[in-house]
Write a protein that holds these residues in place. Structure first.
Motif, short mmCIF file in Angstrom:
data_model
loop_
_atom_site.label_atom_id
_atom_site.label_comp_id
_atom_site.label_asym_id
_atom_site.label_seq_id
_atom_site.Cartn_x
_atom_site.Cartn_y
_atom_site.Cartn_z
N VAL A 40 0.87 -1.17 0.00
CA VAL A 40 0.00 0.00 0.00
C VAL A 40 0.91 1.23 0.00
O VAL A 40 1.52 1.55 1.02
CB VAL A 40 -0.94 0.03 1.23
N GLY A 41 1.02 1.88 -1.14
CA GLY A 41 1.95 3.00 -1.26
C GLY A 41 3.37 2.50 -1.06
O GLY A 41 3.80 1.53 -1.69
N LYS A 42 4.10 3.11 -0.13
CA LYS A 42 5.47 2.71 0.16
C LYS A 42 5.54 1.70 1.31
O LYS A 42 6.62 1.28 1.70
CB LYS A 42 6.31 3.93 0.51
N ASN A 43 4.39 1.33 1.87
CA ASN A 43 4.34 0.44 3.02
C ASN A 43 3.91 -0.96 2.63
O ASN A 43 3.31 -1.17 1.58
CB ASN A 43 3.36 0.97 4.07
N THR A 44 4.20 -1.91 3.51
CA THR A 44 3.66 -3.25 3.41
C THR A 44 2.69 -3.40 4.56
O THR A 44 3.04 -3.13 5.71
CB THR A 44 4.77 -4.31 3.52
N VAL A 45 1.47 -3.83 4.24
CA VAL A 45 0.47 -4.07 5.27
C VAL A 45 0.25 -5.58 5.33
O VAL A 45 -0.12 -6.20 4.34
CB VAL A 45 -0.85 -3.33 4.98
N PHE A 46 0.51 -6.15 6.50
CA PHE A 46 0.29 -7.57 6.73
C PHE A 46 -1.14 -7.72 7.25
O PHE A 46 -1.52 -7.07 8.22
CB PHE A 46 1.29 -8.12 7.75
N ASP A 103 -6.67 -8.66 11.50
CA ASP A 103 -5.48 -8.04 12.09
C ASP A 103 -4.74 -7.32 10.97
O ASP A 103 -4.68 -7.82 9.85
CB ASP A 103 -4.55 -9.10 12.68
N THR A 104 -4.18 -6.15 11.27
CA THR A 104 -3.34 -5.46 10.29
C THR A 104 -2.10 -4.91 10.98
O THR A 104 -2.18 -4.37 12.09
CB THR A 104 -4.06 -4.30 9.57
N ILE A 105 -0.97 -5.07 10.31
CA ILE A 105 0.30 -4.53 10.79
C ILE A 105 0.92 -3.80 9.61
O ILE A 105 1.16 -4.39 8.56
CB ILE A 105 1.23 -5.64 11.29
N THR A 106 1.17 -2.50 9.79
CA THR A 106 1.77 -1.69 8.74
C THR A 106 3.27 -1.57 9.00
O THR A 106 3.69 -1.23 10.11
CB THR A 106 1.12 -0.30 8.69
N PHE A 107 4.06 -1.85 7.97
CA PHE A 107 5.51 -1.87 8.06
C PHE A 107 6.09 -0.99 6.97
O PHE A 107 5.73 -1.12 5.80
CB PHE A 107 5.99 -3.32 7.89
N ASP A 108 6.98 -0.06 7.33
CA ASP A 108 7.52 0.89 6.35
C ASP A 108 8.86 0.48 5.75
O ASP A 108 9.48 1.25 5.03
CB ASP A 108 7.61 2.29 6.95
N GLY A 109 9.31 -0.73 6.03
CA GLY A 109 10.59 -1.19 5.52
C GLY A 109 11.66 -1.24 6.60
O GLY A 109 12.64 -1.97 6.49
N TRP A 110 11.46 -0.46 7.67
CA TRP A 110 12.36 -0.48 8.82
C TRP A 110 11.61 -0.76 10.11
O TRP A 110 12.11 -1.45 10.99
CB TRP A 110 13.12 0.85 8.98
N LYS A 111 10.43 -0.19 10.24
CA LYS A 111 9.72 -0.36 11.51
C LYS A 111 8.23 -0.54 11.27
O LYS A 111 7.68 -0.15 10.24
CB LYS A 111 9.97 0.81 12.45
N ILE A 112 7.59 -1.16 12.25
CA ILE A 112 6.14 -1.28 12.27
C ILE A 112 5.60 0.07 12.70
O ILE A 112 6.04 0.64 13.71
CB ILE A 112 5.71 -2.40 13.24
N THR A 113 4.67 0.63 11.92
CA THR A 113 4.15 1.96 12.20
C THR A 113 2.71 1.96 12.72
O THR A 113 2.25 2.97 13.23
CB THR A 113 4.21 2.86 10.95
N SER A 154 -5.77 -7.28 21.24
CA SER A 154 -5.55 -6.23 22.24
C SER A 154 -5.27 -4.85 21.65
O SER A 154 -5.05 -3.91 22.40
CB SER A 154 -4.40 -6.63 23.18
N PHE A 155 -5.27 -4.73 20.33
CA PHE A 155 -4.96 -3.44 19.70
C PHE A 155 -6.20 -2.84 19.05
O PHE A 155 -6.21 -2.51 17.88
CB PHE A 155 -3.82 -3.60 18.69
N LEU A 156 -7.27 -2.73 19.82
CA LEU A 156 -8.48 -2.06 19.37
C LEU A 156 -8.76 -0.95 20.35
O LEU A 156 -9.03 -1.25 21.52
CB LEU A 156 -9.66 -3.04 19.30
N PRO A 157 -8.70 0.28 19.98
CA PRO A 157 -8.38 0.79 18.65
C PRO A 157 -6.89 0.58 18.32
O PRO A 157 -6.12 0.14 19.16
CB PRO A 157 -8.70 2.28 18.75
N ALA A 158 -6.55 0.93 17.09
CA ALA A 158 -5.19 0.72 16.59
C ALA A 158 -4.17 1.53 17.38
O ALA A 158 -4.45 2.62 17.87
CB ALA A 158 -5.12 1.11 15.12
N TRP A 159 -2.97 0.96 17.51
CA TRP A 159 -1.82 1.66 18.06
C TRP A 159 -1.00 2.20 16.90
O TRP A 159 -0.75 1.49 15.92
CB TRP A 159 -0.94 0.72 18.88
N GLU A 160 -0.59 3.45 17.00
CA GLU A 160 0.25 4.07 15.99
C GLU A 160 1.63 4.30 16.60
O GLU A 160 1.74 4.67 17.76
CB GLU A 160 -0.35 5.39 15.54
#
Length: 171
Positions: free
Chosen positions: A58-64, A70-80, A87-93
């Motif tokens: 998705v754009g420059k990110n990878t979303v697992f 469940d969704t985990i957004t990763f920018d290539g170096w870190k989970i964002t 346990s992550f409802l609402p989402a943690w940024e």
């Protein structure tokens, strides 16, 4: 058609993601898959929670994404961003500002950790990147990259509990 184009341009990433997913599905229905195309599958572990994930660009990110939403957004170096995982409802940024790693929920600051720059270590199977961080106790974020340059493992703390999320490429 003009309205559709304007909606796509002005609708933001969330809308484009849905549309491109639908477009990909339709395109796959009408064109055969390339022979030898490899679809990667990942496994998520957080404490006793385990889920299978599929990466989506998705754009420059990878979303697992898991079947459990469940969704985990990763920018290539870190989970964002992390959402779901029981346990992550609402989402943690997660935001990095200088050496500070800030954990937010609905814009409210929950915790601040301090992280150093990534350190590169050569290992037999490729490269290991480590990032030393500290909060109430020290911890290390880890990225493993194979000899072909593909990330095969991501281990990172994503909240104030200091329990790391582990993402592992399944072979």
């Amino acid at each position: 058609i003009t309205c559709l184009v304007l909606l796509l341009l002005l609708g933001g990433c969330q809308y484009v993601q849905v549309q491109s997913s639908q477009l990909s599905t339709m395109k796959d229905m009408f064109s055969p898959q390339a022979e030898g195309a490899v679809i990667s599958h990942w496994e998520l572990q957080l404490g006793g929670y385990v889920a299978d994930l599929q990466p989506v660009t998705v754009g420059k990110n990878t979303v697992f994404v898991s079947k459990k939403s469940d969704t985990i957004t990763f920018d290539g170096w870190k989970i964002t961003q992390v959402k779901g995982l029981n346990s992550f409802l609402p989402a943690w940024e997660i935001q990095d500002i200088g050496r500070e790693r800030r954990f937010l929920v609905r814009g409210d600051l929950i915790a601040t950790h301090y992280c150093e720059n990534w350190v590169r270590l050569q290992i037999a199977t490729g490269t290991r990147f480590e990032q030393a961080c500290r909060a109430s106790q020290p911890y290390t974020n880890i990225l493993l990259v194979d000899n072909l340059g593909m990330i095969t493992s991501i281990v990172q703390v994503v909240d104030s509990s200091l329990m790391p999320v582990q993402l592992r490429l399944k072979h």
